[in-house]
Every structure is written in C-alpha cells, then in structure tokens.
Design an enzyme around this catalytic site. Structure first.
Site, mmCIF file in Angstrom:
data_model
loop_
_atom_site.group_PDB
_atom_site.id
_atom_site.type_symbol
_atom_site.label_atom_id
_atom_site.label_comp_id
_atom_site.label_asym_id
_atom_site.label_seq_id
_atom_site.Cartn_x
_atom_site.Cartn_y
_atom_site.Cartn_z
ATOM 1 N N ASP A 45 -12.290 7.428 -4.843
ATOM 2 C CA ASP A 45 -11.144 6.839 -4.704
ATOM 3 C C ASP A 45 -11.380 6.271 -3.195
ATOM 4 O OD1 ASP A 45 -12.120 6.835 -7.391
ATOM 5 O OD2 ASP A 45 -9.693 7.125 -7.975
ATOM 6 N N GLU A 123 -1.227 0.085 -3.410
ATOM 7 C CA GLU A 123 -0.212 -0.056 -3.956
ATOM 8 C C GLU A 123 0.054 -0.017 -1.536
ATOM 9 O OE1 GLU A 123 -1.328 3.675 -2.181
ATOM 10 O OE2 GLU A 123 -0.875 3.644 -4.737
ATOM 11 N N ARG A 148 18.610 1.994 -1.686
ATOM 12 C CA ARG A 148 19.192 3.099 -0.970
ATOM 13 C C ARG A 148 18.645 4.474 -1.852
ATOM 14 N NH1 ARG A 148 24.191 0.455 -1.064
ATOM 15 N NH2 ARG A 148 25.093 0.554 0.290
ATOM 16 N N ASP A 150 14.437 6.879 -1.113
ATOM 17 C CA ASP A 150 13.720 7.539 0.207
ATOM 18 C C ASP A 150 12.897 6.367 0.533
ATOM 19 O OD1 ASP A 150 14.476 9.865 0.398
ATOM 20 O OD2 ASP A 150 13.132 10.745 -0.922
ATOM 21 N N ALA A 185 13.134 8.156 -4.823
ATOM 22 C CA ALA A 185 14.822 8.940 -5.112
ATOM 23 C C ALA A 185 15.480 8.111 -4.559
ATOM 24 C CB ALA A 185 14.036 9.918 -4.579
#
Length: 264
Positions: A45, A123, A148, A150, A185
C-alpha cells in the site's frame, strides 16, 4: 494506451515490474512515466501511496491498479500469480473505474502569503513539535471544541482502514463523500473536555484547526512528515479531485475489508 509501473524496490517487486513492462510492451502498449493512462503499483500500500503522490497532478487522466508482492494489501486487486491475467486484461479489455474521495489540506501562515495545499489518499495528522497539543477545532465556521492531547487525525473513507482504524475510528465506505476526525490520546477530566468520539463530516463541511499557543506543527500527509512553522490555521475538507482505480473484475469494498482484517 500508455502505462507506467512503480515498484516497492525489493528484488521480488522489481522482477515482477520488469516482467509486466516487457509483457505489456509486447502487446503494443507504450511505456510512458510522464503521462501514463494507467499506473501499476507493484509492492504494498505504501508503494501505491507513492504512485498517487507522484501522479497527483493528473488524477483526471490516470487510473491506478495495485499488485501486492507481500501480504495482501488494502489497495491491491491482484497478486503475482495473477500477473498474466492482469496483463491480458490491461492489453485487451476496457476497464471500468472506481472513484475514491481525497482529503484536501490547506495550511495558512501567520504572516500571510502563499498557502500550502496537499492532497491525501489516506490521512493527515497534526501534532506538536514538543509539549501537549492544544488546538481549537472549528466545524463549518463554528467553534466546536478546544482539543488537548497528542494530536488529531483527519482521514478519507479509504484511509479509514489505516491509521484511523488503529485510533479507534470507524470504517467508512468510500462511496460516502466524507472525512473523519479522530483523536489521539485526548485529555479528559474535570477541567478539560473533548467530544471523545470520532466525527464523520459530509463532503460539504469543513474542519479548521486554529493554534492556541504553539505555532509550529508536525503535519503528516500519508507517508510524508512535514514541519510547518508559524501556522495560522489548517483547513480540511473533501477535495474536488478524486483518485481513480482501474477495475478489471469486481472487488467489493467490504470484501476488501474482510480480506485485509479478518480472513486467514
């Protein structure tokens, strides 16, 4: 018909690339890396992502087809044992095309001037260079949340099976003109709150990220990682352009998902 072939670069992929090129030229097709009608990706890919970015300026004139020389990949219709069948189909059959939506990324800077535009097949992610990532999220011109954590991931429907899936995002059929926003996260407590769920935005909606304190960000666009400084905003939406995949036989999306993630 004019064709080009991109290879992963390993020995097996290169062998199949040279065989396919020789076979297709024997059938009278013209090898043209500059202006191909069809691009064959031999590898994984990641190889197809490379081919997409290489030919992103002529998406309306070029179709793509993938051959996987390793484990079955999401974008591959074919495996090496089917090379002769594929070559015969390219040389003698009229193929249909399946269009998948793409993600447009527009980055504006504090001091104005030229904006930077990218197209992503899978993405785009945004993270801070250091420290906690804090950014305001706008949807269709309205403030939605202050995030807020990662980082954030914006994915296409076809890219929903890639990094987005690993983040807990939904798998979206590529017939839906949409993009998906997924958190990395997030910080959620009594003081700070985010929606805590992936968001699927329709084709006529935009998502804009506006920095709160930090101005420098690491932005990925598929396999590319780029440092952007003094960022004022990053806008995401469904691009006007689409990628076209050449189909010589049926390969339904849900079968592709099953073969990639469930089948032994």
């Amino acid at each position: 018909m004019k064709f080009a072939i991109t290879s992963k670069g390993d020995t097996e992929s290169n062998i199949w690339m040279h065989k396919m090129r020789s076979y297709l030229q024997d059938f009278g097709l013209v090898y043209d890396e500059a202006q191909p009608d069809i691009v064959i990706s031999v590898g994984g890919d990641g190889t197809l992502l490379y081919a997409f970015h290489r030919y992103s300026s002529r998406l309306d004139r070029t179709a793509f087809v993938g051959v996987h020389t390793g484990h079955l990949g999401f974008y591959a219709d074919w495996v090496p044992d089917e090379i002769e069948e594929l070559v015969d189909a390219i040389a003698h059959k009229t193929y249909t095309t399946v269009d998948y939506p793409l993600l447009e990324v527009m980055i504006a800077y504090e001091h104005g001037g030229h904006e930077t535009r990218y197209l992503a097949l899978n993405e785009s992610t945004v993270k801070c260079v250091d420290g906690t990532f804090v950014i305001d999220v706008e949807i269709n011109g309205r403030h939605f949340e202050r995030f807020r954590g990662d980082g954030l991931c914006l994915a296409t429907p076809s890219g929903s099976t890639a990094y987005n899936k690993a983040l807990g995002g939904a798998i979206v059929h590529p017939s839906l003109q949409s993009i998906q926003l997924t958190e990395m996260a997030s910080i959620n407590n009594k003081v700070f709150r985010t929606i805590g769920s992936p968001l699927i935005l329709p084709g006529h909606h935009t998502c804009v990220l506006r920095p709160v304190r930090q101005k420098d960000f690491l932005v990925t666009v598929d396999h590319l990682t780029l440092l952007h400084k003094e960022v004022r905003s990053i806008q995401y939406r469904v691009a006007k352009e689409k990628i076209r995949f050449a189909r010589f036989r049926p390969f339904p999306f849900w079968k592709r998902v099953h073969d990639s993630f469930i089948s032994d």
